[in-house]
Design an enzyme around this catalytic site. Structure first.
Site, PDB file in Angstrom:
ATOM      1  N   PHE A  42       2.107  16.462 -10.891  1.00  0.00           N
ATOM      2  CA  PHE A  42       2.282  15.537  -9.777  1.00  0.00           C
ATOM      3  C   PHE A  42       3.004  16.234  -8.649  1.00  0.00           C
ATOM      4  O   PHE A  42       4.085  16.783  -8.852  1.00  0.00           O
ATOM      5  CB  PHE A  42       3.112  14.316 -10.229  1.00  0.00           C
ATOM      6  CG  PHE A  42       2.327  13.047 -10.238  1.00  0.00           C
ATOM      7  CD1 PHE A  42       1.344  12.846 -11.200  1.00  0.00           C
ATOM      8  CD2 PHE A  42       2.544  12.057  -9.287  1.00  0.00           C
ATOM      9  CE1 PHE A  42       0.590  11.683 -11.207  1.00  0.00           C
ATOM     10  CE2 PHE A  42       1.795  10.896  -9.299  1.00  0.00           C
ATOM     11  CZ  PHE A  42       0.825  10.706 -10.254  1.00  0.00           C
ATOM     12  N   CYS A  48       5.940   9.870   5.363  1.00  0.00           N
ATOM     13  CA  CYS A  48       4.803   8.950   5.456  1.00  0.00           C
ATOM     14  C   CYS A  48       4.647   8.533   6.915  1.00  0.00           C
ATOM     15  O   CYS A  48       5.638   8.438   7.645  1.00  0.00           O
ATOM     16  CB  CYS A  48       5.033   7.718   4.580  1.00  0.00           C
ATOM     17  SG  CYS A  48       3.612   6.589   4.588  1.00  0.00           S
ATOM     18  N   CYS A  63       3.996  -0.411   6.763  1.00  0.00           N
ATOM     19  CA  CYS A  63       3.872  -0.675   5.326  1.00  0.00           C
ATOM     20  C   CYS A  63       5.251  -1.058   4.810  1.00  0.00           C
ATOM     21  O   CYS A  63       6.194  -0.291   4.960  1.00  0.00           O
ATOM     22  CB  CYS A  63       3.339   0.568   4.622  1.00  0.00           C
ATOM     23  SG  CYS A  63       3.142   0.342   2.856  1.00  0.00           S
ATOM     24  N   CYS A  66       6.661  -0.543  -0.043  1.00  0.00           N
ATOM     25  CA  CYS A  66       6.719   0.750  -0.717  1.00  0.00           C
ATOM     26  C   CYS A  66       7.785   0.746  -1.813  1.00  0.00           C
ATOM     27  O   CYS A  66       8.892   0.279  -1.620  1.00  0.00           O
ATOM     28  CB  CYS A  66       7.060   1.831   0.298  1.00  0.00           C
ATOM     29  SG  CYS A  66       6.883   3.488  -0.374  1.00  0.00           S
ATOM     30  N   ASP A  67       7.440   1.316  -2.976  1.00  0.00           N
ATOM     31  CA  ASP A  67       8.410   1.420  -4.058  1.00  0.00           C
ATOM     32  C   ASP A  67       8.735   2.884  -4.375  1.00  0.00           C
ATOM     33  O   ASP A  67       9.184   3.207  -5.459  1.00  0.00           O
ATOM     34  CB  ASP A  67       7.892   0.706  -5.312  1.00  0.00           C
ATOM     35  CG  ASP A  67       6.575   1.307  -5.812  1.00  0.00           C
ATOM     36  OD1 ASP A  67       6.060   2.254  -5.194  1.00  0.00           O
ATOM     37  OD2 ASP A  67       6.068   0.821  -6.839  1.00  0.00           O
ATOM     38  N   THR A  68       8.479   3.761  -3.404  1.00  0.00           N
ATOM     39  CA  THR A  68       8.596   5.198  -3.657  1.00  0.00           C
ATOM     40  C   THR A  68       9.631   5.837  -2.742  1.00  0.00           C
ATOM     41  O   THR A  68       9.666   5.550  -1.544  1.00  0.00           O
ATOM     42  CB  THR A  68       7.236   5.889  -3.392  1.00  0.00           C
ATOM     43  OG1 THR A  68       6.245   5.245  -4.182  1.00  0.00           O
ATOM     44  CG2 THR A  68       7.294   7.361  -3.747  1.00  0.00           C
ATOM     45  N   GLU A 133      -3.887  10.810  -3.552  1.00  0.00           N
ATOM     46  CA  GLU A 133      -3.658   9.369  -3.390  1.00  0.00           C
ATOM     47  C   GLU A 133      -3.133   9.151  -1.981  1.00  0.00           C
ATOM     48  O   GLU A 133      -2.036   9.583  -1.650  1.00  0.00           O
ATOM     49  CB  GLU A 133      -2.663   8.879  -4.439  1.00  0.00           C
ATOM     50  CG  GLU A 133      -3.149   9.181  -5.848  1.00  0.00           C
ATOM     51  CD  GLU A 133      -2.409   8.434  -6.935  1.00  0.00           C
ATOM     52  OE1 GLU A 133      -1.336   7.872  -6.650  1.00  0.00           O
ATOM     53  OE2 GLU A 133      -2.920   8.428  -8.067  1.00  0.00           O
ATOM     54  N   HIS A 221       2.390   3.926 -16.476  1.00  0.00           N
ATOM     55  CA  HIS A 221       3.577   4.783 -16.588  1.00  0.00           C
ATOM     56  C   HIS A 221       4.848   3.943 -16.552  1.00  0.00           C
ATOM     57  O   HIS A 221       5.854   4.309 -17.141  1.00  0.00           O
ATOM     58  CB  HIS A 221       3.585   5.851 -15.495  1.00  0.00           C
ATOM     59  CG  HIS A 221       3.422   5.315 -14.110  1.00  0.00           C
ATOM     60  ND1 HIS A 221       2.289   4.632 -13.719  1.00  0.00           N
ATOM     61  CD2 HIS A 221       4.226   5.360 -13.040  1.00  0.00           C
ATOM     62  CE1 HIS A 221       2.425   4.288 -12.449  1.00  0.00           C
ATOM     63  NE2 HIS A 221       3.584   4.709 -12.013  1.00  0.00           N
TER      64      HIS A 221
HETATM   65  S1  SF4 Z   1       3.311   2.614  -0.030  1.00  0.00           S
HETATM   66 FE1  SF4 Z   1       4.945   3.996   0.742  1.00  0.00          FE
HETATM   67  S2  SF4 Z   1       3.988   6.007   0.766  1.00  0.00           S
HETATM   68 FE2  SF4 Z   1       2.314   4.497   0.653  1.00  0.00          FE
HETATM   69  S3  SF4 Z   1       1.743   4.074   2.778  1.00  0.00           S
HETATM   70 FE3  SF4 Z   1       3.283   2.576   2.232  1.00  0.00          FE
HETATM   71  S4  SF4 Z   1       5.219   3.493   2.948  1.00  0.00           S
HETATM   72 FE4  SF4 Z   1       3.720   5.141   2.847  1.00  0.00          FE
END
Ligand code: SF4
Length: 227
Positions: A42, A48, A63, A66-68, A133, A221
């Site tokens: 990965f 972003c 967005c 987001c969980d990242t 992705e 996961h």
């Molecule tokens: S989920 Fe997170 S990484 Fe994906 S587009 Fe939205 S802000 Fe960007």
């Protein structure tokens, strides 16, 4: 080829300095989508184009769910890499022995801000299939072997073809019927990981039941406690 594949400017966090900013890079099992369960390196790029990654900006971001954590280069295996070759060598080092069925999943953040043909070629040269992705607002570079697009409401998706379309659900402002005209091999609906998890799961199941083109995808996961 269509107009969406014409070269587009790619504002990279390292633009002008050269190289790649990687948040984290590790070996795991792919947890989502059609390649779920597959061993994969990965590679998470920093940055972003739809959110700064700062909580203070979330409410005004394009967005918002987001969980990242994709900010900076301080994650496991993260760092700045001066060249495509150096980064591909790191990915190969993660994989270790075994030259067959090498898979690298490139994500972010938004990977298309940084992924270029040089890196795709360097990974191919080391025997990797390259999966990406992306949020689809930037066209994929040529040579990517597996394109997964996860559209975000209110954004202009230019990458409307690929291998899997992964719709995080529910999202007000997205009509699944419209997406069904896009050129993907697989249409996946994935419950949003949010406060109302049960309701999101129910909504995703309802969509898959009502519209058979869609298949329910779960984040395995998270179920099994992998990264
Ligand atoms: S989920 Fe997170 S990484 Fe994906 S587009 Fe939205 S802000 Fe960007």
């Amino acid at each position: 080829m269509n107009a969406h594949h014409s070269p587009s400017p790619r504002p990279s966090p390292l633009q002008g300095r050269g190289g790649y900013a990687v948040k984290e890079c590790f070996l795991t099992l792919q947890g989502e989508g059609m390649q779920s369960g597959a061993r994969a390196a990965f590679l998470r790029f920093a940055g972003c184009n739809l959110w700064s990654g700062r909580e203070a900006d979330r409410a005004t971001a394009e967005c918002r769910f987001c969980d990242t954590d994709f900010v900076g280069t301080d994650g496991e295996g993260g760092g700045k890499f001066a060249s495509a070759d150096a980064l591909a060598a790191r990915v190969e080092g993660l994989w270790g022995e075994g030259v067959t069925d090498r898979l690298v999943v490139i994500t972010g953040g938004e990977p298309m801000l940084q992924l270029d043909e040089a890196l795709v070629e360097a990974l191919h040269a080391r025997g990797f299939r390259v999966a990406v992705e992306t949020n689809g607002t930037l066209a994929a570079v040529p040579g990517v072997d597996w394109i997964c697009v996860s559209p975000k409401a209110g954004t202009e998706v230019v990458q409307r073809q690929g291998n899997e379309l992964k719709l995080v659900w529910p999202q007000a402002g997205i009509d699944p019927a419209e997406l069904e005209g896009w050129a993907f091999d697989h249409f996946l609906v994935q419950p949003m990981d949010c406060d109302q998890r049960e309701a999101a799961l129910e909504a995703a199941i309802a969509l898959a039941m009502e519209r058979p083109k869609w298949r329910l995808s779960l984040q395995t996961h998270k179920v099994v406690g992998l990264a």
